[in-house]
Write an enzyme that holds these catalytic residues in place. Structure first.
Site, PDB file in Angstrom:
ATOM      1  N   GLU A   1       0.646  -1.202   0.164  1.00  0.00           N
ATOM      2  CA  GLU A   1       0.003   0.175  -0.101  1.00  0.00           C
ATOM      3  C   GLU A   1       0.705   1.298  -0.047  1.00  0.00           C
ATOM      4  OE1 GLU A   1      -2.840  -0.150   3.070  1.00  0.00           O
ATOM      5  OE2 GLU A   1      -3.794  -2.095   2.507  1.00  0.00           O
TER       6      GLU A   1
ATOM      7  N   HIS B   1      -8.094   1.028   1.938  1.00  0.00           N
ATOM      8  CA  HIS B   1      -7.914   0.998   3.209  1.00  0.00           C
ATOM      9  C   HIS B   1      -8.618   2.043   3.992  1.00  0.00           C
ATOM     10  CE1 HIS B   1      -4.717  -0.927   6.197  1.00  0.00           C
ATOM     11  NE2 HIS B   1      -6.020  -0.881   7.054  1.00  0.00           N
TER      12      HIS B   1
END
Length: 530
Positions: A261, A279
């Protein structure tokens, strides 16, 4: 006296600063800017971060005064906990701040993947009316497989049961009876894969869980299954999931987390049946406010020298209310022990007796160790690094407990074996509703003396005139006696005088008194905080 400095390295809720209160100097920096972070962290006592700031070994080494790293959230992938522990820096997070928010997002992904809500929304806003293309499935009577029945998994199970779903779960650390209380039936992982219409993952990311839902698992799933991962990226193998979607073994997926990420380009994004979010698990105003307030409170506790229940790199965990008053007592007993022993013990026993032992009292052992090394090492001793000091010096530490305490409701004893084989011990208790700290034993001597900042202990041979001589000499030195206890093992045998005084007895005066009364040992104890 200057205020402790707290560095806020990322944007946090205004309630976080309010929770810190006026007792701290608040500074700000851009934690994502490495140079800005390394410069700003040098002379701060605590740092508050979220996910963008990397507090690694380099940052910890640069922070000469750092005592606390506080992560306003759950994950600690961006904190080197081992390096912090070695440096005596407490690491805290907010483990319960986002459990409701994360559970609700997982439920949302379940509903979204079942009914194709994001895809239908995008199509309609693009001028397309595609009712038949986005036909979904009902949740009622479907089986939800919850992989990991912890706090978040349990909340998801509870909420989705309200949709009429049947709940099965895989969690090797949960007993079947406990799962049944949550309305879930425990299965093996393979059984869950073969049974569930929806599978939602709620596990921590560990070497054991990494890739748990991988190619092998995705060849065992029930046809038409939908996979949800709002826990940690990497638990679901993304390449294996893409293959399963392509081959039609999996009907859809709802993803909030990814192996790397930020993730803006993934083969999974090419599938119309995949609902993907960036997220967002903890991204609600309520969760962020809870996290900020939680870690702010932890920082206040830590900088006040108290044990923090949400610290991740210390023993103890949640502390029972009945145990908390014993923490300062155990620490002071440890300091008194060190003063009496005059050296580091080879073995240290912390003994806890009484009603208090119905609770987890491991934290009292930790507090006693902290006290033992408080006046031994030059470094700051904290609840974090105290066990390391014991380990480095080869001190064997042992905790023993017993519900039986004949003389006191509760009692803590710190006992150590010295290199000579001699044993030294000091015992204490808490008295009354105000939890007055008392010493009730030194070695074989029975006492009943309130603990004070300044104390002294003299061992001598029992005979008339010693107490008068000692009182006169302290009076000549201008030292006032606040309290005194005299104990002896037998008439004319070994005796002990324990004193509390208004100020520290000068070492020269202590030596003169010791010589005058023929003391076999004389120790002054100063329990004031530096």
């Amino acid at each position: 006296m200057s205020k402790p400095v707290v560095l806020i390295a990322e944007e946090l809720s205004p309630a976080t600063v309010d929770a810190l209160g006026p007792d701290f100097e608040i500074r700000h920096c851009d934690g994502a800017d490495r140079q800005d972070l390394l410069t700003a962290i040098r002379d701060v006592d605590a740092i508050l971060i979220r996910s963008a700031t990397k507090v690694d070994a380099e940052a910890i080494a640069a922070a000469r005064r750092l005592r606390v790293v506080a992560r306003a959230g759950v994950g600690l992938d961006n904190v080197d906990v081992a390096a912090a522990t070695k440096a005596g820096v407490m690491v805290v997070n907010a483990p319960t701040s986002n459990i409701v928010t994360a559970a609700e997002l997982a439920c949302g992904l379940i509903v979204a993947t079942a009914r194709n809500i994001p895809q239908a929304n995008a199509a309609l806003k693009n001028g397309e009316w595609k009712r038949s293309k986005y036909t979904g499935v009902e949740l009622s009577e479907k089986t939800l497989g919850v992989v990991g029945l912890g706090r978040i998994g349990a909340l998801v199970a509870q909420r989705m049961a309200g949709f009429g779903m049947k709940i099965v779960a895989y969690d090797p650390y949960i007993q079947p009876a406990r799962a049944a209380q949550m309305g879930a039936r425990l299965l093996s992982l393979d059984e869950l894969l073969e049974t569930a219409d929806f599978i939602t993952v709620h596990l921590p990311k560990t070497p054991e869980t990494l890739g748990l839902i991988g190619d092998d698992a995705l060849h065992k799933v029930k046809p038409g299954v939908r996979i949800i991962n709002a826990a940690r990226g990497g638990i679901v193998d993304e390449a294996a999931l893409a293959s399963a979607l392509k081959e039609g073994r999996v009907a859809g997926a709802g993803l909030d987390v990814y192996a790397k990420e930020p993730c803006t380009d993934s083969p999974l994004f090419e599938f119309d049946t995949v609902v993907a979010t960036p997220h967002l698990g903890a991204s609600t105003g309520e969760a962020q406010e809870k996290a900020g307030i939680s870690v702010a409170r932890s920082v206040r506790l830590a900088l006040a020298g108290e044990l923090v229940p949400d610290a991740v790199n210390i023993q103890g965990g949640v502390i029972a209310e009945d145990v908390k008053p014993g923490l300062p007592l155990a620490e002071r007993l440890g300091r008194i022990f060190t003063a009496l022993a005059g050296e580091v013990a080879q073995r240290l026993d912390v003994e806890v007796r009484g009603e208090i032992t119905q609770h987890d009292v491991k934290v009292l052992e930790l507090s006693a160790i902290k006290g033992v090394f408080e006046d031994v090492v030059a470094e700051t001793v904290s609840y974090v690094n105290a066990p390391l000091f014991a380990q480095e010096r080869g001190v064997e530490v042992r905790l023993t407990t017993s519900s039986e305490s004949p003389d006191h409701r509760n009692m803590v004893t710190v006992r150590g074996t010295l290199t000579s084989g001699e044993e030294v011990s000091v015992a204490g208790t808490l008295a009354g509703p105000k939890h007055l700290q008392k010493i009730v034993g030194i070695d074989d001597y029975t006492l009943d003396l309130a603990v004070a900042e300044h104390m002294a202990f003299f061992r001598y041979t029992d005979r008339p005139g010693v107490v008068g001589t000692l009182g006169r000499m302290l009076g000549d030195a201008g030292v006032n006696i606040a309290g005194m206890q005299v104990a002896r093992l037998s008439e004319g045998g070994d005796a002990l005088i324990a004193l509390t005084v208004d100020e520290t007895i000068p070492s020269a005066v202590l030596a003169e008194i010791s010589e005058e009364i023929g003391a076999s040992s004389a120790h002054s104890v100063d329990l004031t905080d530096d």
